[in-house]
Design a protein around this motif. Sequence first.
Motif, short mmCIF file in Angstrom:
data_model
loop_
_atom_site.label_atom_id
_atom_site.label_comp_id
_atom_site.label_asym_id
_atom_site.label_seq_id
_atom_site.Cartn_x
_atom_site.Cartn_y
_atom_site.Cartn_z
N UNK A 130 16.91 0.13 1.09
CA UNK A 130 17.22 0.34 -0.32
C UNK A 130 16.60 -0.69 -1.25
N UNK A 131 16.17 -1.83 -0.70
CA UNK A 131 15.52 -2.85 -1.50
C UNK A 131 14.00 -2.65 -1.55
N UNK A 132 13.55 -1.55 -0.98
CA UNK A 132 12.13 -1.20 -0.99
C UNK A 132 11.97 0.15 -1.68
N UNK A 133 10.75 0.44 -2.08
CA UNK A 133 10.45 1.75 -2.64
C UNK A 133 9.07 2.17 -2.18
N UNK A 134 8.85 3.47 -2.14
CA UNK A 134 7.53 3.97 -1.77
C UNK A 134 6.61 3.86 -2.97
N UNK A 135 5.34 3.62 -2.69
CA UNK A 135 4.39 3.63 -3.78
C UNK A 135 4.28 5.06 -4.30
N UNK A 136 4.02 5.18 -5.57
CA UNK A 136 3.96 6.51 -6.19
C UNK A 136 3.02 7.43 -5.42
N UNK A 155 -1.65 6.78 -4.88
CA UNK A 155 -2.33 7.26 -3.67
C UNK A 155 -2.82 8.69 -3.82
N UNK A 156 -2.33 9.40 -4.81
CA UNK A 156 -2.84 10.75 -5.08
C UNK A 156 -4.27 10.70 -5.55
N UNK A 202 12.60 0.50 8.07
CA UNK A 202 12.41 0.60 6.62
C UNK A 202 11.67 1.89 6.26
N UNK A 203 10.60 2.18 7.01
CA UNK A 203 9.86 3.42 6.74
C UNK A 203 10.74 4.64 6.95
N UNK A 204 11.59 4.58 7.98
CA UNK A 204 12.51 5.69 8.22
C UNK A 204 13.49 5.86 7.07
N UNK A 205 14.02 4.74 6.57
CA UNK A 205 14.96 4.81 5.47
C UNK A 205 14.35 5.33 4.18
N UNK A 206 13.04 5.18 4.05
CA UNK A 206 12.32 5.66 2.87
C UNK A 206 11.75 7.07 3.06
N UNK A 207 11.99 7.66 4.22
CA UNK A 207 11.53 9.02 4.47
C UNK A 207 10.07 9.16 4.85
N UNK A 265 0.83 -1.20 0.00
CA UNK A 265 0.00 0.00 0.00
C UNK A 265 0.87 1.26 0.00
N UNK A 266 1.67 1.45 1.05
CA UNK A 266 2.59 2.59 1.09
C UNK A 266 3.94 2.26 0.47
N UNK A 267 4.39 1.01 0.64
CA UNK A 267 5.70 0.61 0.14
C UNK A 267 5.59 -0.73 -0.59
#
Length: 276
Positions: free
Chosen positions: A155-161, A263-264, A190-195, A60-62
Amino acid sequence: MSSVGSTTPSSRSSGSRPRRAFPPTATFRPRSLPRAPCRVERLGILPGMIRAVLFDAAGTLIETREPVGGVYARHARKHGVEISARRLGEAFARVFEAAPPLVFPGLGTEERGEQERGWWRARVHETFRAADSAQRPDDFEALFEGLWRHFSDPGEWKTRRDAAETLVRLRAQEIQTGVVSNFDGRLPGILGGLGLLSLLDTVVLPADAGAAKPDPRIFAMALERLAVRPEDSIFVGNDAQRDLAGARAAGLRAVDATALATLADLPLTTTGSTAP
């Protein structure tokens, strides 16, 4: 879902679900006091006085940068196992769906972290057995360790657009934000590392609530931390039973993240008073 650390079957690409070097398992607490409510308009949901929007994490978020099956297959080849990414991804999804909740009540932080790691070790073992029971890695512990580290790395994760932008927009409207996830104690790191962690008022995990989604208790803990009522809250998730049905059973309104391009696509319109 995750895959040794993610909570989404194919990177959900979906988690938990959990994949990080040994987890920072400290409990995450709310950062701020409740804020005044604003009206929020959502897809398929009539406007109402909304004071909090909660999200699932993985899917959902990541999401993982590489599909779970692909990661498993690549690491397996290092240990003499040749199974296709597709078969491993499908096996992981089945194993994750049937797995017991990642809940270990009454344990301290260190012991709970060990139990969570052991839970994932069992899921990895089951995944390879389900994909091809005839093949055995030459060193299963090394294989598991490699997977654990892989999915432990932000770094092996990304935020959803548009995930970060959506959280910023919500907070700009004085709406509290949070995560309710079935992930393990590595999620805050992980959430912290992704901001994203600084954009959340609370993160609630099974370790905090002694229950996992769809159990209403994990949703109730998030609402209690934010001091909001279920009817004043929305939950956004991608799993029909754990997220959507679970949130509705707990009294929240639910939005299916899979129905959104980004999510926008959660349109936010302030239309009412912001007084408490």
